[in-house]
Design a protein around this motif. Sequence first.
Motif, PDB file in Angstrom:
ATOM      1  N   ILE A 146     -20.953  73.949  68.342  1.00  0.00           N
ATOM      2  CA  ILE A 146     -21.245  74.227  69.751  1.00  0.00           C
ATOM      3  C   ILE A 146     -21.636  72.923  70.452  1.00  0.00           C
ATOM      4  O   ILE A 146     -22.576  72.243  70.022  1.00  0.00           O
ATOM      5  N   HIS A 147     -20.933  72.587  71.512  1.00  0.00           N
ATOM      6  CA  HIS A 147     -21.230  71.356  72.245  1.00  0.00           C
ATOM      7  C   HIS A 147     -22.532  71.525  73.014  1.00  0.00           C
ATOM      8  O   HIS A 147     -22.667  72.436  73.842  1.00  0.00           O
ATOM      9  N   LEU A 148     -23.489  70.634  72.751  1.00  0.00           N
ATOM     10  CA  LEU A 148     -24.810  70.676  73.400  1.00  0.00           C
ATOM     11  C   LEU A 148     -25.149  69.286  73.939  1.00  0.00           C
ATOM     12  O   LEU A 148     -26.029  68.594  73.424  1.00  0.00           O
ATOM     13  N   PRO A 149     -24.461  68.838  74.987  1.00  0.00           N
ATOM     14  CA  PRO A 149     -24.722  67.496  75.512  1.00  0.00           C
ATOM     15  C   PRO A 149     -26.075  67.417  76.217  1.00  0.00           C
ATOM     16  O   PRO A 149     -26.679  68.422  76.556  1.00  0.00           O
ATOM     17  N   GLY A 150     -26.501  66.195  76.433  1.00  0.00           N
ATOM     18  CA  GLY A 150     -27.757  65.946  77.138  1.00  0.00           C
ATOM     19  C   GLY A 150     -28.498  64.801  76.483  1.00  0.00           C
ATOM     20  O   GLY A 150     -28.719  63.755  77.087  1.00  0.00           O
ATOM     21  N   HIS A 151     -28.875  64.983  75.223  1.00  0.00           N
ATOM     22  CA  HIS A 151     -29.476  63.882  74.464  1.00  0.00           C
ATOM     23  C   HIS A 151     -28.440  62.779  74.277  1.00  0.00           C
ATOM     24  O   HIS A 151     -28.716  61.597  74.503  1.00  0.00           O
TER      25      HIS A 151
END
Length: 298
Positions: A146-151
């Motif tokens: 699951i793509h969890l961008p931000g960091h």
Amino acid sequence: MSSEPVIHNVFEPTSGTWQYLIADPSTSTAVIIDPVLNYDPATQAVATHAADSLLSLIKEKGYKIDKILETHAHADHLTAASYLQKRLSQNQDHKPPICIGKRIEQVQNLFAERYGVPGEEYKGIFDKLFDDDETFTIGNLKGQAIHLPGHTPDHLGYMIGDNLFCGDSLFHVDIGTARCDFPGGDANDLFRSGRKILSLSDNVKIWTGHDYPPQGRSDPVPWMSVQDHKKLNKHFKDGINEEEFVALRKERDAGLAEPKLLHQSLQINIRAGRLPSPTKFGQRLLHLPLKLTEEEAW
């Protein structure tokens, strides 16, 4: 047949990193998430104590490692993925692929240029690049990337059964969330990733990539439930909107020092844990930037 994995959480205290070993109990097939190399910046010594503890556990339990999963290119510890792949390939009839998200290439290109890493040492170095929401198997279990961008822009979480291994997205509720001030990081993206995580069922366990127990809590904690985070996460509990979160995260990031192993970690991790090629003198070298005041910059 069990639909839930057996999860071993192994803490590496120097970098505050959780390493995970996740197994299908029906087949003893397993994966490793975010393994750590030991590194002493005072002596430049690289060691494998943390990774060897995983190997001992794997041998004790009789697991066959199917994959090594990275959530992202870490900036605070060196990955042991390549070391473990080599050791495991010697002990079993399968070379476990090192897997990461498909956006790793933009991260590799950025930091390879910044640190002068030759293309042959990082291009195509990962064995498997996951697409968003791609599924995979662990024996009879199913996982999902699951793509969890931000960091970071390439950041993935891995959903296995009722467990999300969220990497450096959400931390323990008394810490909140991960920083977003690295190149490609974005607080708005992290807010949306966090809301994606907290849209899961309340009973889902969120397994974090790090813990840094603050005063008043002595032991590191590997997971808390979605419900726990919605009620208690200091950055992300119900009622905090995107504007408030972004302001809070940016203020916090502005006061953070860079990770102690930032430069060493990035140069090794874009290589999937492989060491730099030796020079003609047999040395393996990393580049570390000097910090000069204006008066000293002659």
